[in-house]
Enzyme design. Sequence first.
Site, mmCIF file in Angstrom:
data_model
loop_
_atom_site.group_PDB
_atom_site.id
_atom_site.type_symbol
_atom_site.label_atom_id
_atom_site.label_comp_id
_atom_site.label_asym_id
_atom_site.label_seq_id
_atom_site.Cartn_x
_atom_site.Cartn_y
_atom_site.Cartn_z
ATOM 1 N N GLY A 12 0.799 -1.225 0.000
ATOM 2 C CA GLY A 12 0.000 0.000 0.000
ATOM 3 C C GLY A 12 0.829 1.271 0.000
ATOM 4 O O GLY A 12 0.345 2.320 0.425
ATOM 5 N N LYS A 91 -6.525 -7.764 -8.217
ATOM 6 C CA LYS A 91 -7.720 -8.424 -8.764
ATOM 7 C C LYS A 91 -8.233 -7.666 -9.990
ATOM 8 O O LYS A 91 -8.112 -6.441 -10.057
ATOM 9 C CB LYS A 91 -8.827 -8.467 -7.707
ATOM 10 C CG LYS A 91 -8.475 -9.305 -6.514
ATOM 11 C CD LYS A 91 -8.477 -10.764 -6.899
ATOM 12 C CE LYS A 91 -8.199 -11.672 -5.729
ATOM 13 N NZ LYS A 91 -8.046 -13.064 -6.141
ATOM 14 N N HIS A 109 0.548 1.671 -12.936
ATOM 15 C CA HIS A 109 1.285 0.496 -13.408
ATOM 16 C C HIS A 109 2.772 0.850 -13.505
ATOM 17 O O HIS A 109 3.119 1.917 -14.018
ATOM 18 C CB HIS A 109 0.747 0.042 -14.768
ATOM 19 C CG HIS A 109 1.428 -1.201 -15.261
ATOM 20 N ND1 HIS A 109 1.137 -2.443 -14.740
ATOM 21 C CD2 HIS A 109 2.419 -1.384 -16.168
ATOM 22 C CE1 HIS A 109 1.912 -3.344 -15.333
ATOM 23 N NE2 HIS A 109 2.702 -2.736 -16.196
HETATM 24 C C1 GRF Z 1 3.139 -0.832 -7.614
HETATM 25 O O1 GRF Z 1 4.336 -1.029 -8.283
HETATM 26 C C2 GRF Z 1 2.023 -0.539 -8.601
HETATM 27 O O2 GRF Z 1 2.454 0.129 -9.741
HETATM 28 C C3 GRF Z 1 1.556 -1.917 -8.965
HETATM 29 O O3 GRF Z 1 1.652 -2.665 -7.785
HETATM 30 C C4 GRF Z 1 2.656 -2.095 -6.928
HETATM 31 C C5 GRF Z 1 1.985 -1.845 -5.618
HETATM 32 O O4 GRF Z 1 2.840 -1.345 -4.651
HETATM 33 N N1 GRF Z 1 0.237 -1.878 -9.558
HETATM 34 P P1 GRF Z 1 2.268 -0.723 -3.304
HETATM 35 O O5 GRF Z 1 1.348 -1.767 -2.681
HETATM 36 O O6 GRF Z 1 1.527 0.534 -3.648
HETATM 37 O O7 GRF Z 1 3.474 -0.485 -2.468
#
Ligand code: GRF
Length: 192
Positions: A12, A91, A109
Amino acid sequence: MKKIAVFISGTGSNMISIVNAAESGLIEGAEIALVLASKPSAKGLDFARNKGIKTAVFVYGDKNDSEIAKGLSELMERNSIDFIALAGYVKVLPKDFTDKYKGKIVNIHPSLIPLFCGKGFYGLKVHQAVLDSGMKVTGATVHFVDSGVDTGKIIEQDTCRVFNDDTAEILQKRVLEIEHRIFPLAISNLIR
Ligand code: GRF
């Protein structure tokens, strides 16, 4: 005051950057009204609870698409949610849900979409694929969410260098710094 829900599955850190941006006034006229996790063990839930932010856990389990769309919609409606940020939410959202909230769901992403995205590109796999490709730049993308995987319209991107001695872990860290900057910024521009 617009109400934002942040969906998470893990650490998170992107959710934390959004909460901090809302607190510091970078995201104006909005409050983080709900942090929703796809599993009870999502680490980010602790941060949200400590901040006094309402949390929910929604496990897909053996629910079908229509049950998932209905369950998530009810949660959004009950909490009067206007806008949804997917921050490491692993999900896939059912089409009925993404259609209902069209233009109101965004995702971050860790690559320059349309490169290194879609099914199977998550976590360190994304960064390893960038290293394997030999590319010397990578970055992060904020995009709208539709019923596909990483297929919605691009909203914001920024880039960083890939160095010869980088590992996937080092690259992930460099890209995360970009994510933490551009995600709150994009949300702030969109909800204005
Ligand atoms: C991030 O790299 C985001 O781009 C991807 O999943 C990762 C999540 O990281 N969709 P976090 O849980 O926000 O630290």
